[in-house]
Design a protein around this motif. Structure first.
Motif, PDB file in Angstrom:
ATOM      1  N   LEU A  19       1.112  -2.870   3.482  1.00 42.32           N
ATOM      2  CA  LEU A  19       0.250  -3.359   2.266  1.00 42.32           C
ATOM      3  C   LEU A  19       0.900  -4.808   1.907  1.00 42.32           C
ATOM      4  N   GLN A  66     -12.014   1.259  -4.231  1.00 38.29           N
ATOM      5  CA  GLN A  66     -10.705   2.043  -4.631  1.00 38.29           C
ATOM      6  C   GLN A  66      -9.627   0.759  -5.276  1.00 38.29           C
ATOM      7  N   GLY A  67      -9.061   1.042  -6.386  1.00 39.15           N
ATOM      8  CA  GLY A  67      -8.231   0.101  -6.778  1.00 39.15           C
ATOM      9  C   GLY A  67      -7.376   0.404  -7.971  1.00 39.15           C
ATOM     10  N   TYR A 128     -10.330   9.644  -2.670  1.00 41.15           N
ATOM     11  CA  TYR A 128      -9.199   8.872  -2.349  1.00 41.15           C
ATOM     12  C   TYR A 128      -8.196   9.021  -3.544  1.00 41.15           C
ATOM     13  N   LEU A 132      -3.947   9.719  -3.830  1.00 42.39           N
ATOM     14  CA  LEU A 132      -3.342   8.467  -4.680  1.00 42.39           C
ATOM     15  C   LEU A 132      -2.800   9.042  -6.098  1.00 42.39           C
ATOM     16  N   MET A 170     -10.624  -1.702  -0.582  1.00 38.35           N
ATOM     17  CA  MET A 170      -9.466  -1.518  -1.560  1.00 38.35           C
ATOM     18  C   MET A 170      -9.165  -2.971  -2.264  1.00 38.35           C
ATOM     19  N   HIS A 172      -7.058  -5.276  -4.138  1.00 34.33           N
ATOM     20  CA  HIS A 172      -5.958  -5.324  -4.219  1.00 34.33           C
ATOM     21  C   HIS A 172      -5.422  -6.510  -4.865  1.00 34.33           C
ATOM     22  N   TYR A 213      -1.092   4.071  -1.522  1.00 35.83           N
ATOM     23  CA  TYR A 213      -2.232   3.281  -1.078  1.00 35.83           C
ATOM     24  C   TYR A 213      -1.749   2.939   0.380  1.00 35.83           C
ATOM     25  N   GLU A 214      -0.707   2.472   0.830  1.00 35.36           N
ATOM     26  CA  GLU A 214      -0.254   2.163   2.235  1.00 35.36           C
ATOM     27  C   GLU A 214      -0.485   3.056   3.140  1.00 35.36           C
ATOM     28  N   TRP A 227     -10.935   0.595   6.401  1.00 34.41           N
ATOM     29  CA  TRP A 227     -10.474  -0.222   5.128  1.00 34.41           C
ATOM     30  C   TRP A 227     -10.610  -1.528   5.185  1.00 34.41           C
TER      31      TRP A 227
END
Lengths: 269, 269
Positions: A19, A66-67, A128, A132, A170, A172, A213-214, A227
């Protein structure tokens, strides 16, 4: 199955994913106005494609966002589907599960709201979260969480095999930008309702979340549902990148209005 | 409870209602472009109000759209919520009930999709089909249908008493205009997928449907959820009238962002 293997943002399935190597900011546009124009152009095409998807009534599109807090899940949805009417796109937002939801397996509430034929559904957070926040805060046993990556892959493969296209993004952002945005939520009275002191607890666990996340991306970026890691420190750039991916995905699905076989002369009106 | 008793389109609760007295066309605007501008202005205000409703997360708005085939339920939804992101407005479309739905009472599937706190939900068709097509085609015993008017009023009163505002619009078109629009669906290849030969069967029963609509409005236009009869032969005029009612309804609900009581200096970020 509709991938964009040449996208600079894809987490290529089967490759080691780091990541920290992925940017939270890119200079793909001259300036903010340029990025906004690009997003709006995509949004207009998306409206037309979404309408064709609805008319065709056979394919389905699931967009997973996701984030971390403030990464812009709401704002991205608004920009990407700025021109798409609510008949053709829906949003499912996943908050802390209710007692009833917790009494079922973690995919139960998710399965109920996957898109039906002709529809686009945006997941604002998703299943997810169960690998997480649930992992970082240890809301479930480590062995159960370890099983979930394969369970999620199996679930998504079933969805794809039965006619759903899945686009997973994602959003980021950097630790610094999250700080600025949380500060902004507190400072602007009309945004203060969005501020949740609990977000600061998650913020303290930032490295743990980045690790989660990674691992999530490494384990669940599959050939049928890879992803994409979206640089999200600049909002207009983020919106334009996601809108482009959504447009390209819909174009590859190539929805067409069905021809029911009627001819104008078949009916007296 | 948020009514517009002075609207020229209201079916005043308690008064005798005659559908034939209600226009399918009005000249409220200079031309189509004038009406379109009005609808868009309302749509922009609706976006802001919908966002405040979402932030406030306590009130709920249910917009019911009923009308004959081609009356414009889809088109109205698109125009009125043209600027509102999918996070803040959803659509529930009611088609012929499934076997599972028919195994329950007729309000069962409806209750599952009423708006939650902070949300706007548009019903594209609704529980009123159960006193319209079901009545005209005699899909249920007459005595059962006769009971439904009071059952629906009770159901809606419960929704209103528990925090939902209900806006019910009948999109009122003439027999001639329906003929033109059905013809258009057949003649334009990209619209042909919308054409359903079954619509012509309903069209032959036009007077029966108009009687069913008249009885429906007479029996279910209540002080807490009155009907509005929208002249819908001209699309831009129809959109502008509904958009204005939605905007006025949201303004009367007066949603405000909550103040969680935090002060900017309370938190270190």
């Amino acid at each position: 199955m509709t991938n964009h293997p040449n996208s600079p943002f894809i987490a290529t399935p089967g490759q080691t994913f780091t990541l920290a190597d992925r940017p939270t900011r890119v200079d793909h546009f001259e300036d903010k106005s340029d990025a906004k124009d690009a997003a709006l152009d995509h949004a207009k095409d998306i409206e037309d494609l979404a309408h064709r998807l609805y008319g065709q009534a056979s394919q389905k599109l699931l967009v997973v966002l996701q984030g971390m807090d403030t990464s812009g899940k709401d704002g991205t949805t608004k920009a990407v589907f700025d021109r798409t009417p609510p008949l053709n796109v829906g949003v499912a937002a996943f908050k802390s599960p209710s007692k009833q939801e917790l009494a079922h397996d973690y995919l139960w509430r998710v399965h109920q709201v996957v898109p039906k034929k002709g529809q686009i559904t945006v997941f604002n957070r998703s299943h997810y979260e169960d690998v997480l926040v649930v992992k970082v805060r240890e809301f479930a046993p480590a062995e159960a969480i370890e099983q979930r990556y394969a369970q999620i892959n199996d679930f998504e493969r079933m969805l794809v095999e039965t006619g759903t296209t899945i686009l997973k993004c994602m959003l980021h952002i950097s630790h610094d930008v999250q700080g600025e945005r949380l500060r902004d939520r507190l400072d602007v009275p009309d945004k203060r309702w969005k501020f949740n002191p609990g977000d600061l607890e998650d913020r303290k666990l930032w490295p743990d979340f980045m690790n989660a996340y990674e691992t999530m991306v490494q384990r669940t970026s599959t050939p049928y549902a890879p992803w994409y890691i979206i640089p999200s420190d600049d909002k207009p750039t983020r919106n334009a990148i996601v809108a482009r991916l959504v447009r390209q995905t819909l174009e590859a699905m190539n929805p067409t209005y069905p021809d029911p076989g009627y001819r104008p002369e078949d009916f007296e009106i």
